[in-house]
Scaffold this motif. Sequence first.
Motif, short mmCIF file in Angstrom:
data_model
loop_
_atom_site.label_atom_id
_atom_site.label_comp_id
_atom_site.label_asym_id
_atom_site.label_seq_id
_atom_site.Cartn_x
_atom_site.Cartn_y
_atom_site.Cartn_z
N UNK A 24 0.90 -1.11 0.18
CA UNK A 24 0.08 -0.10 0.05
C UNK A 24 0.81 1.22 -0.04
N UNK A 25 1.89 1.17 0.80
CA UNK A 25 2.80 2.34 0.94
C UNK A 25 3.65 2.67 -0.40
N UNK A 26 4.08 1.49 -0.73
CA UNK A 26 4.96 1.70 -2.04
C UNK A 26 3.79 2.03 -3.34
N UNK A 27 2.91 1.82 -3.36
CA UNK A 27 1.78 1.84 -4.44
C UNK A 27 1.54 3.45 -4.23
N UNK A 81 11.52 -2.21 -10.67
CA UNK A 81 11.37 -3.62 -10.14
C UNK A 81 10.91 -3.48 -8.49
N UNK A 82 9.81 -4.00 -8.55
CA UNK A 82 9.04 -4.06 -7.24
C UNK A 82 9.46 -5.11 -6.42
N UNK A 83 10.01 -4.94 -5.41
CA UNK A 83 10.63 -6.08 -4.51
C UNK A 83 9.50 -6.09 -3.20
N UNK A 84 8.97 -7.27 -3.14
CA UNK A 84 7.75 -7.34 -2.16
C UNK A 84 8.55 -8.40 -1.00
#
Length: 95
Positions: A53-56, A78-81
């Motif tokens: 949520x914060x990354x979005x 690159x989205x690191x989850x």
Amino acid sequence: MKPKQLLVIGDSGVYGWGDREAGGWCERLRRNWMQLQAAPVVYPLGIRGDGLERVAARWRSEWQCRGELRRQTPEGVLLAVGLNDTARVGRPDGR
């Protein structure tokens, strides 16, 4: 030729928290790629405790305010989850 830009965004794993030796996997990747002729510029934008949520909420504003990236679009994101977004088995809410 302008180098490509890779934005790596996520949580403390991107930031490198806990890796006192080399600053985390993203920093290790950046250092390794710097040896390549056409190495991309890596922007490690990790914040401890951030979840999806914060990354979005911040991903677009993160690259729009960077000097080299201002008024441009990065060639890669690159989205690191990390663990902050991992569902816990057996919990109805997944937390």
